[in-house]
Design a protein around this motif. Structure first.
Motif, mmCIF file in Angstrom:
data_model
loop_
_atom_site.group_PDB
_atom_site.id
_atom_site.type_symbol
_atom_site.label_atom_id
_atom_site.label_comp_id
_atom_site.label_asym_id
_atom_site.label_seq_id
_atom_site.Cartn_x
_atom_site.Cartn_y
_atom_site.Cartn_z
ATOM 1 N N THR A 1 -3.768 0.432 -3.542
ATOM 2 C CA THR A 1 -2.456 0.316 -4.172
ATOM 3 C C THR A 1 -2.526 0.742 -5.632
ATOM 4 O O THR A 1 -1.677 1.484 -6.121
ATOM 5 C CB THR A 1 -1.965 -1.141 -4.118
ATOM 6 O OG1 THR A 1 -2.107 -1.595 -2.781
ATOM 7 C CG2 THR A 1 -0.527 -1.244 -4.536
ATOM 8 N N ALA B 1 -2.835 4.477 -6.010
ATOM 9 C CA ALA B 1 -1.642 5.266 -5.700
ATOM 10 C C ALA B 1 -0.846 5.558 -6.970
ATOM 11 O O ALA B 1 -0.146 6.552 -7.052
ATOM 12 C CB ALA B 1 -0.790 4.532 -4.679
ATOM 13 N N PHE C 1 1.864 -3.767 6.818
ATOM 14 C CA PHE C 1 0.790 -4.559 6.234
ATOM 15 C C PHE C 1 0.875 -4.546 4.715
ATOM 16 O O PHE C 1 0.376 -5.434 4.055
ATOM 17 C CB PHE C 1 -0.575 -4.057 6.707
ATOM 18 C CG PHE C 1 -0.912 -4.553 8.065
ATOM 19 C CD1 PHE C 1 -1.293 -5.863 8.243
ATOM 20 C CD2 PHE C 1 -0.802 -3.739 9.168
ATOM 21 C CE1 PHE C 1 -1.568 -6.345 9.499
ATOM 22 C CE2 PHE C 1 -1.079 -4.215 10.428
ATOM 23 C CZ PHE C 1 -1.463 -5.518 10.598
ATOM 24 N N ILE D 1 -7.318 -2.689 0.238
ATOM 25 C CA ILE D 1 -5.857 -2.615 0.134
ATOM 26 C C ILE D 1 -5.404 -2.671 -1.322
ATOM 27 O O ILE D 1 -4.623 -1.833 -1.769
ATOM 28 C CB ILE D 1 -5.191 -3.745 0.947
ATOM 29 C CG1 ILE D 1 -5.419 -3.507 2.436
ATOM 30 C CG2 ILE D 1 -3.694 -3.783 0.669
ATOM 31 C CD1 ILE D 1 -4.894 -4.611 3.323
ATOM 32 N N LEU E 1 2.950 1.033 10.457
ATOM 33 C CA LEU E 1 2.021 -0.097 10.335
ATOM 34 C C LEU E 1 1.545 -0.290 8.909
ATOM 35 O O LEU E 1 1.452 -1.401 8.418
ATOM 36 C CB LEU E 1 0.795 0.129 11.216
ATOM 37 C CG LEU E 1 0.970 -0.123 12.707
ATOM 38 C CD1 LEU E 1 -0.370 -0.019 13.386
ATOM 39 C CD2 LEU E 1 1.580 -1.489 12.916
ATOM 40 N N ARG E 2 1.239 0.840 8.270
ATOM 41 C CA ARG E 2 0.677 0.730 6.933
ATOM 42 C C ARG E 2 1.697 0.084 5.995
ATOM 43 O O ARG E 2 1.374 -0.738 5.147
ATOM 44 C CB ARG E 2 0.268 2.120 6.430
ATOM 45 C CG ARG E 2 -0.694 2.089 5.293
ATOM 46 C CD ARG E 2 -2.010 2.812 5.557
ATOM 47 N NE ARG E 2 -1.869 4.147 6.082
ATOM 48 C CZ ARG E 2 -1.810 5.223 5.313
ATOM 49 N NH1 ARG E 2 -1.848 5.136 4.009
ATOM 50 N NH2 ARG E 2 -1.736 6.403 5.854
ATOM 51 N N ILE F 1 0.887 -1.143 0.000
ATOM 52 C CA ILE F 1 0.000 0.000 0.000
ATOM 53 C C ILE F 1 0.924 1.190 0.000
ATOM 54 O O ILE F 1 1.663 1.397 0.934
ATOM 55 C CB ILE F 1 -0.788 0.137 1.291
ATOM 56 C CG1 ILE F 1 -1.377 -1.173 1.698
ATOM 57 C CG2 ILE F 1 -1.829 1.207 1.182
ATOM 58 C CD1 ILE F 1 -2.155 -1.040 2.968
ATOM 59 N N ASP F 2 0.865 1.969 -1.041
ATOM 60 C CA ASP F 2 1.742 3.120 -1.063
ATOM 61 C C ASP F 2 1.158 4.180 -0.168
ATOM 62 O O ASP F 2 -0.019 4.169 0.114
ATOM 63 C CB ASP F 2 1.862 3.614 -2.493
ATOM 64 C CG ASP F 2 2.549 2.569 -3.341
ATOM 65 O OD1 ASP F 2 3.715 2.726 -3.594
ATOM 66 O OD2 ASP F 2 1.900 1.571 -3.709
ATOM 67 N N PRO F 3 1.997 5.102 0.271
ATOM 68 C CA PRO F 3 1.460 6.188 1.085
ATOM 69 C C PRO F 3 0.385 6.932 0.310
ATOM 70 O O PRO F 3 0.390 6.918 -0.920
ATOM 71 C CB PRO F 3 2.684 7.076 1.344
ATOM 72 C CG PRO F 3 3.744 6.589 0.427
ATOM 73 C CD PRO F 3 3.427 5.175 0.074
#
Lengths: 304, 264
Positions: free
Chosen positions: B156, B159, A301, B152, A297-298, A8-10
């Motif tokens: 992704t 992004a 995960f 999630i 955390l992000r 998961i990118d910022p």
């Protein structure tokens, strides 16, 4: 499951939006409510069908059979709960330690491997992760039981005279759990190691450190955030794990998740079952709070 | 290219790593060997290979019913999770503020809280709403716990998507629905499909919730495998396991192919 997800990118940098015209701004303000509207179905599902039922569990733990912390006193007084908690803690700690050591070796080999070897190794890590936990526990069951394959081989080759008890005890549970947890250990450690600047190690070697010194004093400390993250993650999953302990423990090695199931579905003691569930949530919440001080955390995960 | 020169690793370490990978992969392959046994119990083939357990899997009504139940539940819960999760991820992405970060974190909770805790809660809730042992009950529970995977993967994918494209569409007069349908969704489709695959597998594999909220009426595949391991040691189980492993590997390959295309 989790692990099969990509990073998961910022959050994208919306603030850096170049359009500054009043039209665009108006659209954004007007849009804000619309974006909340998009979230509504998921939020509603989560709140009504997830958060609400779980908060009821927490509520029952302090109100059933009568209001108070009576159920929680069992944590201190009940011998069978003590035994189960100790078993859970022992298995989870050992599983986590073994998993971390093995995962570290694999992650280390992964970052140092050539591209082709790495692709194959990666496949070997990812494929088991995708395979049903029930199927994996079943495979171990076939291998480990008294008449199972491993005992068969050991007996016919004359290594042992009588079959080893590899199942329905803590050994069996731990073998199955380490097998399940390994990818969850490998991936965060690998993600962290990949980001270590190799020039640090080169510099240490250049300054006269031996290979093992460079590893111990430079690489190992730099890889610690990944190890801590992976450790807490694996420990967290181990604590609440149900399927593998239930199948390979065979009711003899009881961990908390199965104990809760027995309390609710078999002996119907809601007070005790919900109290243990609440305890589990509190412990995991505390672990996450600790974890969030060490690692993002992000990102964690995301890495698995 | 390797990030590190492979000179930095000894042969011992490398062989250890491969051994551990073997420990991960090899035990699973035992189910294939056992599934073609010619004996009436769980064992390796003795005198020859036999496909009798695949035949009994093909003709068994019990397994068929369970596969059907699992398919229906997984498909329906995946549909719900994908729609709700995708919209939610898009909303969070576009808002991009503290509140939406909190929403995204909330969506991760079902992965973090042990399923057994949720199973208790939803069991109680369904007793009140009389949804025990119903398709609706299982579908909702699986949809909610499948949401994190969709949120999630779609996050992704988003992004890597330029938010200005969406703004351009809106300022050129497209409605919100049109923008979603014609600009955003096509661009993040691989992420949505990945999310759908994960949500599907999540439901397809899920046992604990089903143990609590389903009885004889809704008898999913994991539930039947569970009973099989605990009650009978019919080698048909090994045939089922083999089919499941193969299906999963195929799904994995599809996902890898989709991801490869996305990065091109």
């Amino acid at each position: 499951m989790l692990s099969r997800l990509a990073a998961i990118d910022p959050a994208p940098t919306i603030g850096a939006d170049p359009s500054r015209s009043s039209l665009a701004r108006r659209l954004r303000v007007g849009g804000s409510a619309r974006y909340w509207l998009l979230m509504t179905p998921a939020l509603a599902l989560m709140i009504v069908f997830y958060v609400y039922p779980i908060s009821r569990v927490l509520w029952i733990s302090v109100t059933e059979p009568q209001p108070g912390l009576e159920n929680f006193e069992l944590l201190l007084t009940s011998a069978s709960i003590h035994k189960m908690l100790l078993t859970t803690a022992r298995i989870s700690v050992l599983t986590t330690l073994i998993t971390l050591v093995l995962a570290y070796v694999v992650a280390y080999a992964l970052v140092h491997a050539g591209e082709r070897a790495r692709r194959w190794m990666f496949l070997g890590v990812i494929v088991p992760l995708w395979i049903s936990v029930l199927v994996r526990a079943f495979a171990w069951f076939v291998l480990l039981r008294r008449e199972g394959l491993i005992n068969n081989i050991l007996m016919t080759s004359g290594v042992v005279d009588s079959p080893l008890s590899l199942i329905w005890n803590e050994t069996g549970v731990m073998i199955g759990m380490v097998h399940y947890m390994l990818p969850f250990g490998i991936l965060p450690i690998y993600a962290n190691m990949r980001d270590i600047d190799q020039r640090c190690i080169a510099a240490a070697r250049g300054l006269g450190a031996t290979r093992s010194e460079a590893f111990r004093k430079v690489f190992l400390p730099l890889s610690m955030p990944g190890v801590v993250g992976a450790g807490i993650l694996v420990f967290m999953f181990s604590l609440g794990f149900f399927v593998t302990p239930a199948i390979l423990g065979g009711g003899k090695t009881l961990m908390i998740a199965e104990y809760i199931k027995v309390q609710i579905l078999e002996v119907v003691r809601w007070g005790v079952g919900t109290m243990l569930a609440a305890t589990l949530v509190i412990v995991i919440g505390a672990l996450l709070a600790v974890l969030s001080r060490f690692v993002d955390l992000r990102k964690l995960f995301g890495s698995i | 290219m390797s990030a590190f020169p492979s000179a930095g690793i000894s042969i011992a370490t490398r062989s250890m790593a491969w051994l551990i990978i073997c420990f991960l992969v090899l035990p699973i392959t035992i189910v294939f060997a056992v599934s073609v046994t010619d004996r009436p119990y769980l064992s390796l083939p003795h005198d020859g290979l036999s496909l009798q357990y695949y035949r009994s899997l093909l003709t068994s009504r019990a397994w068929h019913t369970s596969i059907l139940h699992s398919l229906v539940i997984a498909a329906a819960s995946t549909a719900i999770a994908v729609v709700a999760g995708t919209l939610c991820a898009i909303g969070c992405w576009r808002l991009g503020n503290r509140a939406s970060n909190a929403v995204r974190m909330l969506m991760l909770v079902p992965i973090i809280v042990p399923t057994v805790v949720y199973a208790l809660g939803i069991y109680q809730f369904w007793v009140d709403l009389k949804l025990i042992d119903s398709y609706t009950g299982v579908i909702i529970a699986h949809a909610v716990t499948g949401l994190p995977y969709v949120v999630i993967t779609v996050s992704t994918a988003l992004a890597g998507f330029d938010p200005r494209l969406e703004q351009a569409a809106l300022s050129l007069g497209a409605s919100m629905g049109q923008t979603l349908r014609m600009v955003i969704i096509p661009n993040i489709l691989p992420g949505v499909i990945s999310g759908a695959i994960f949500a599907f597998i999540h439901s397809w594999d899920e046992l604990i919730i089903v143990l609590f909220i389903a009885g004889r009426g809704v008898f999913t595949l994991p539930r039947r495998i569970w009973d099989g391991i605990n009650e009978s040691l019919d080698p048909t189980m090994a045939a089922v396991a083999s089919v499941l492993v193969l299906t999963t590997v195929v799904l994995l390959l599809i996902d890898i192919a989709i991801r490869a295309r996305r990065t091109q």
